[in-house]
Structures are given as structure tokens and as C-alpha cells.
Scaffold this motif. Sequence first.
Motif, PDB file in Angstrom:
ATOM      1  N   PRO A 196     -87.760 -17.490 -61.193  1.00 45.58           N
ATOM      2  CA  PRO A 196     -86.942 -17.209 -59.964  1.00 45.58           C
ATOM      3  C   PRO A 196     -85.760 -16.627 -60.157  1.00 45.58           C
ATOM      4  O   PRO A 196     -85.367 -15.988 -59.139  1.00 45.58           O
ATOM      5  CB  PRO A 196     -86.525 -19.074 -59.639  1.00 45.58           C
ATOM      6  N   HIS A 197     -84.984 -16.728 -61.406  1.00 42.34           N
ATOM      7  CA  HIS A 197     -84.011 -15.806 -61.374  1.00 42.34           C
ATOM      8  C   HIS A 197     -84.022 -14.323 -61.682  1.00 42.34           C
ATOM      9  O   HIS A 197     -83.161 -13.781 -61.672  1.00 42.34           O
ATOM     10  CB  HIS A 197     -83.117 -16.568 -62.701  1.00 42.34           C
ATOM     11  N   GLN A 198     -85.559 -13.905 -61.887  1.00 43.51           N
ATOM     12  CA  GLN A 198     -85.520 -12.705 -61.854  1.00 43.51           C
ATOM     13  C   GLN A 198     -86.273 -12.107 -60.697  1.00 43.51           C
ATOM     14  O   GLN A 198     -86.750 -10.712 -60.682  1.00 43.51           O
ATOM     15  CB  GLN A 198     -86.575 -12.391 -63.156  1.00 43.51           C
ATOM     16  N   LYS A 204     -82.446 -12.108 -46.688  1.00 44.95           N
ATOM     17  CA  LYS A 204     -82.816 -12.234 -45.323  1.00 44.95           C
ATOM     18  C   LYS A 204     -84.457 -12.065 -45.152  1.00 44.95           C
ATOM     19  O   LYS A 204     -85.091 -12.855 -44.407  1.00 44.95           O
ATOM     20  CB  LYS A 204     -82.200 -10.885 -44.676  1.00 44.95           C
ATOM     21  N   GLU A 205     -85.033 -11.306 -46.003  1.00 43.97           N
ATOM     22  CA  GLU A 205     -86.411 -10.926 -46.003  1.00 43.97           C
ATOM     23  C   GLU A 205     -87.192 -12.331 -46.598  1.00 43.97           C
ATOM     24  O   GLU A 205     -88.276 -12.580 -46.044  1.00 43.97           O
ATOM     25  CB  GLU A 205     -86.812  -9.893 -47.019  1.00 43.97           C
ATOM     26  N   LEU A 206     -86.690 -13.047 -47.549  1.00 48.87           N
ATOM     27  CA  LEU A 206     -87.310 -14.367 -48.170  1.00 48.87           C
ATOM     28  C   LEU A 206     -87.237 -15.429 -46.975  1.00 48.87           C
ATOM     29  O   LEU A 206     -88.270 -16.314 -46.872  1.00 48.87           O
ATOM     30  CB  LEU A 206     -86.634 -14.662 -49.560  1.00 48.87           C
ATOM     31  N   GLY A 207     -86.137 -15.301 -46.504  1.00 43.19           N
ATOM     32  CA  GLY A 207     -85.888 -16.443 -45.336  1.00 43.19           C
ATOM     33  C   GLY A 207     -86.909 -16.319 -44.167  1.00 43.19           C
ATOM     34  O   GLY A 207     -87.335 -17.339 -43.592  1.00 43.19           O
ATOM     35  N   ASP A 223     -90.982 -24.766 -61.951  1.00 39.88           N
ATOM     36  CA  ASP A 223     -90.661 -23.483 -62.182  1.00 39.88           C
ATOM     37  C   ASP A 223     -89.222 -23.303 -61.822  1.00 39.88           C
ATOM     38  O   ASP A 223     -88.754 -22.246 -62.416  1.00 39.88           O
ATOM     39  CB  ASP A 223     -91.458 -22.441 -61.209  1.00 39.88           C
ATOM     40  N   LEU A 224     -88.462 -24.278 -61.215  1.00 34.77           N
ATOM     41  CA  LEU A 224     -86.969 -23.910 -60.967  1.00 34.77           C
ATOM     42  C   LEU A 224     -86.238 -24.252 -62.187  1.00 34.77           C
ATOM     43  O   LEU A 224     -86.075 -25.156 -62.756  1.00 34.77           O
ATOM     44  CB  LEU A 224     -86.653 -24.590 -59.731  1.00 34.77           C
ATOM     45  N   PRO A 225     -85.260 -23.484 -62.556  1.00 39.74           N
ATOM     46  CA  PRO A 225     -84.567 -23.406 -63.526  1.00 39.74           C
ATOM     47  C   PRO A 225     -83.236 -24.657 -63.261  1.00 39.74           C
ATOM     48  O   PRO A 225     -83.139 -24.881 -61.825  1.00 39.74           O
ATOM     49  CB  PRO A 225     -83.598 -22.371 -63.924  1.00 39.74           C
ATOM     50  N   PRO A 226     -82.543 -25.384 -63.877  1.00 33.63           N
ATOM     51  CA  PRO A 226     -81.469 -26.373 -63.447  1.00 33.63           C
ATOM     52  C   PRO A 226     -80.639 -25.832 -62.526  1.00 33.63           C
ATOM     53  O   PRO A 226     -80.097 -24.516 -62.627  1.00 33.63           O
ATOM     54  CB  PRO A 226     -80.793 -26.797 -64.732  1.00 33.63           C
ATOM     55  N   VAL A 227     -80.301 -26.334 -61.387  1.00 35.65           N
ATOM     56  CA  VAL A 227     -79.607 -25.984 -60.350  1.00 35.65           C
ATOM     57  C   VAL A 227     -78.136 -25.339 -60.633  1.00 35.65           C
ATOM     58  O   VAL A 227     -77.680 -24.331 -60.182  1.00 35.65           O
ATOM     59  CB  VAL A 227     -79.437 -26.981 -59.102  1.00 35.65           C
ATOM     60  N   GLY A 236     -76.263 -12.366 -53.786  1.00 29.76           N
ATOM     61  CA  GLY A 236     -77.648 -12.407 -52.851  1.00 29.76           C
ATOM     62  C   GLY A 236     -78.682 -13.028 -53.653  1.00 29.76           C
ATOM     63  O   GLY A 236     -79.470 -13.705 -53.064  1.00 29.76           O
ATOM     64  N   LEU A 237     -78.843 -12.667 -54.998  1.00 30.97           N
ATOM     65  CA  LEU A 237     -79.729 -13.549 -55.762  1.00 30.97           C
ATOM     66  C   LEU A 237     -79.867 -15.223 -55.566  1.00 30.97           C
ATOM     67  O   LEU A 237     -80.466 -15.763 -55.531  1.00 30.97           O
ATOM     68  CB  LEU A 237     -79.913 -13.013 -57.143  1.00 30.97           C
ATOM     69  N   ARG A 238     -78.610 -15.429 -55.628  1.00 29.86           N
ATOM     70  CA  ARG A 238     -78.195 -17.023 -55.697  1.00 29.86           C
ATOM     71  C   ARG A 238     -78.805 -17.576 -54.213  1.00 29.86           C
ATOM     72  O   ARG A 238     -79.472 -18.618 -54.181  1.00 29.86           O
ATOM     73  CB  ARG A 238     -76.646 -17.328 -55.718  1.00 29.86           C
ATOM     74  N   LYS A 239     -78.518 -16.770 -53.170  1.00 25.93           N
ATOM     75  CA  LYS A 239     -79.110 -17.256 -52.016  1.00 25.93           C
ATOM     76  C   LYS A 239     -80.605 -17.185 -51.854  1.00 25.93           C
ATOM     77  O   LYS A 239     -81.265 -18.089 -51.544  1.00 25.93           O
ATOM     78  CB  LYS A 239     -78.538 -16.357 -50.697  1.00 25.93           C
ATOM     79  N   SER A 240     -81.022 -16.265 -52.614  1.00 29.55           N
ATOM     80  CA  SER A 240     -82.426 -16.170 -52.608  1.00 29.55           C
ATOM     81  C   SER A 240     -83.138 -17.386 -53.249  1.00 29.55           C
ATOM     82  O   SER A 240     -84.009 -17.876 -53.011  1.00 29.55           O
ATOM     83  CB  SER A 240     -83.137 -14.896 -53.072  1.00 29.55           C
ATOM     84  N   VAL A 241     -82.579 -17.435 -54.469  1.00 31.07           N
ATOM     85  CA  VAL A 241     -82.922 -18.771 -55.380  1.00 31.07           C
ATOM     86  C   VAL A 241     -82.778 -20.037 -54.597  1.00 31.07           C
ATOM     87  O   VAL A 241     -83.666 -20.856 -54.647  1.00 31.07           O
ATOM     88  CB  VAL A 241     -82.417 -18.646 -56.817  1.00 31.07           C
ATOM     89  N   ALA A 242     -81.733 -20.129 -53.809  1.00 29.57           N
ATOM     90  CA  ALA A 242     -81.661 -21.379 -53.021  1.00 29.57           C
ATOM     91  C   ALA A 242     -82.755 -21.480 -51.780  1.00 29.57           C
ATOM     92  O   ALA A 242     -83.292 -22.557 -51.648  1.00 29.57           O
ATOM     93  CB  ALA A 242     -80.086 -21.299 -52.234  1.00 29.57           C
TER      94      ALA A 242
END
Length: 435
Positions: A196-198, A204-207, A223-227, A236-242
Amino acid sequence: MRHLAIVGSGPAGYYTAEAAVKAWPDAVRVDVIDALPVPFGLIRGGVAPDHQSIKAVSRRYEQVALGEQVRFVGNVAIGGDVAVEELLELYDAVVLATGAPEDRRLDLPGESLANVFGSAAFVGWYNGHPRFAQLDPDLSGKHAVVIGMGNVALDVARILAKTQEEFAGSDIVAHALAALSDSGVEQITILGRRGPHQIAMTPKELGELGRLERAVPCVDAGDLPPVEADAALEPGLRKSVALLRQFAAIGANGDKPLVIHFDLFAAPVAFTGTDRVAGVRVERTRLDGDRAVGSGDFYELPADLVVTCIGYRTSPIKGVPYDERAGRFVNAGGRISPRLYCVGWARRGPTGTIGTNRPDGYDVVERIAEDWASDGASLDRKGRDGLDALAAQRGLDIVTFRDWQKIDAAEVAAAREGAPREKFVDVPAMLEARG
Ligand code: NAP
């Protein structure tokens, strides 16, 4: 008067033309040359048909194209109809803004099985690019696999998942709309070799995947790392991971018939099947630093259709040095060789947004200005008159911007209800629409 040839009429090409006109008002003539009879490159052939607001940037390019100093020369292939060396004889500088229209290949066993496509081909098919309009993918199977964790993978998954109604207002071509309306796809797996972090997907597109009518995105919570680890990510990436976390919380609830499953830490190793693809062999991975390494644990995903979305390459042009590994022209800050330059994806590879090409265009014009300042006076090259003479001698059928406006009007007139246009998908039809 200086003469500038720009090869490619996509964002990189028109931003360069815009910068040149600003740098030398009344002192440069710019020819923007394209192999297709229609302008705007990636805007027309790459940007998703349901992203019309992004396509609106072409109005800005139109302003440039209609300026006194700029001319569109469509239907002329550089490297085919006319050689780069010939352009260099005619123009004071030549800028290659040819983008990256070829698929990067995975080079895995089974990649040439039927119904395995690269994203250039698949996107070109639903966008009506003449080179790919005949692709005819078979969408009758249940399982589609999309490889890659970038925005192109999102585009492909979303287009496969949308209902006919969700394409209202888009300029998806009729053949693709018909095939997609008849699609049997029930599960789309987006395969990512890292975690997820990579991912390279923007929020916007993921949403958008979370707001589809008949499809639900699904992420395995494991698959998600600790929050807490998200805090170190750029915003930007933080929003995508959220968003991935939200998708994991929804789960594959049963009220929507199509599931878009994110299969992370999963690297494809082979495509299986006899003539047509039937599956993807996958190896579980883990991260070693930022790199995916195989775990030795393999499984097979069913796959009736595969689209690899792992990046693009610039098409080589005879006589222009090419970096095979990077898939673009060899250049130093946009300079290839005396008076020959490159810009956009042809210069730096397929990354960034459309807007990234603007500074690129202004930057290459600065390089040209430096070189022109040091090379003294223009050698009185023939520029567009010379190209016209060569075209006449070779029987080339140049399409002008006025011609394009007629093609454009015919496409707009042919639009189905609510759509901005119905594109011509082959060159003869485009040429005929000029009247
Ligand atoms: P991208 O962003 O570079 O993503 C490519 C993906 O392919 C990455 O997840 C990469 O994973 C994966 N990949 C590469 N080689 C692989 C391999 N051998 N096996 C498995 N996976 C592999 O490229 P893209 O999606 O083609 O997009 C190109 C550019 O256009 C990007 O800058 C993108 O943002 C932009 N774009 C923007 C929009 C939009 O704004 N709406 C739409 C489409 C495209 P690794 O990270 O592990 O290498």
C-alpha cells in the motif's frame, strides 16, 4: 525569422509551441507536426474518456494552434514520410515531443497469449486510436486482471467496471461502449508487486473507484501496514493509503455484482493458457527496503483478460540515439545533438501529470534560446515552405488545423446524446471528413 519544428501535437508539443511564441513574438515560425491527421496526442488518445475536465486543456492548445506564428501539420510521420535529418536541414531547431506510445513489456512467459494486452493498446482501443481501434478484446469472461498500481491501472479497471449509464457525457467510442455493455466481467483483480505504501495511484483517481454504480473496491486488511506508519508518507500518498483503508473496511459486501480486488504483494511470473490466456501465475512478495522480493509462495489467478499497466516507452526514430533501458531518447536536459531536442515523456520517461509538460516546454525553449544566442544568425533555412515543397514532391497529404476543425465539427455532429463527440477511429474516415 527562425524556424522551429515540433514533432508531436500532444501536451509537450503545444506547451513548447506556446513557450516559443512567448519567447520570440513575431520572430519564430513554429510547425507542429503529427503523424495522425488529428491533434492533441495523449489528450485525445490517452486521457480516459470519462475524464472530460482533463481533456478541456486542449482549448488552451487550440489558442496556441490558431496563433499567427504556429501551424499544425497533420498526417506526416517523421522517421517515415520525412526523416529527422531532412527536418534539421529545413528548420533551425527540431523538438521531438513524441511522448511514449509503446507499451513496456513484462517479458514473462505467455505474454503473447490472446487477450493479454498492454495498456497502450487497450486504452487506445477504448479511446479510438486508429492504431488500436481494431483490437477487439474479448470481454466475455468473468475474470479480468490489471497489472500495475498506477493511475493507468485505475483508468483501465474503472472503464471495465462502469455501466453504460456511467459513460454518459464521456467520449468513449461506440465500439468500446458496445463491447463493455456486453461484458461478462465480474471480478477485476489489480495486481501490485509491492504494498500500500508503494502505490502510484493519486487520491482523486483512486477515490473514483469507491463511487461506482455496480462495482466495489476490496482491499485485504492484512496487507495494510500499521496506521501510525502512514504519518511518514507525503500528503498525496497518505490520502491514497487512507482510501485503501476505507476500501478494506467496506469489505467485498455482496450488494454490488462486480468486485475490484487489490491483490498486493503479488508479482506476476507467467501467463497460462493454450491459445488464449486462462490464468496468471503469481508469486507472493515481501518488501526488502523498498524492493519487492519473491517469497517462493506461488498461486494462480483465473484470468480471461489481462491488461498490463506498467508504463510506456518512446517509439525510436531512425537516426536519433535511443536509451533502450529507459525507453526514451538519449538527451542531456532536453538536448540530443546540435539543433535536435526532446521534451515531455520522450525526454524524461512516462511520469507526471499533463501539467508537468508545461515547465518542460518552457525549459526546452530556454535551451534553444541559449543555443541560438551562441550560434549567431539564422542560416536562412526554408522552414515551412521547404516542408511544403518536400510534401508536394512526395505526394504527402498534409492536414491543417482548419481541416482538423472540420473533422472536429463532424465528430461533434455525430455524437450520441449527451456525449461531446463520436470520434473517427480510422485515418481514411478522418481525411474524408475534411470535405
Ligand atoms: P506508473 O505510475 O509508473 O505505474 C506503473 C505501475 O506498474 C507501478 O505500480 C509499478 O510498480 C508497476 N510495475 C512496473 N513494472 C512492473 C513489473 N515488472 N511487475 C509488476 N508491476 C510493475 O505508470 P502509469 O500508471 O502508466 O502512469 C503513467 C503516468 O501517467 C503517471 O505519472 C500517472 O500518474 C499519469 N497518469 C495520470 C492520470 C490522471 O491523473 N488521471 C491518469 C493516467 C496516467 P512499482 O512501483 O513496484 O515499480
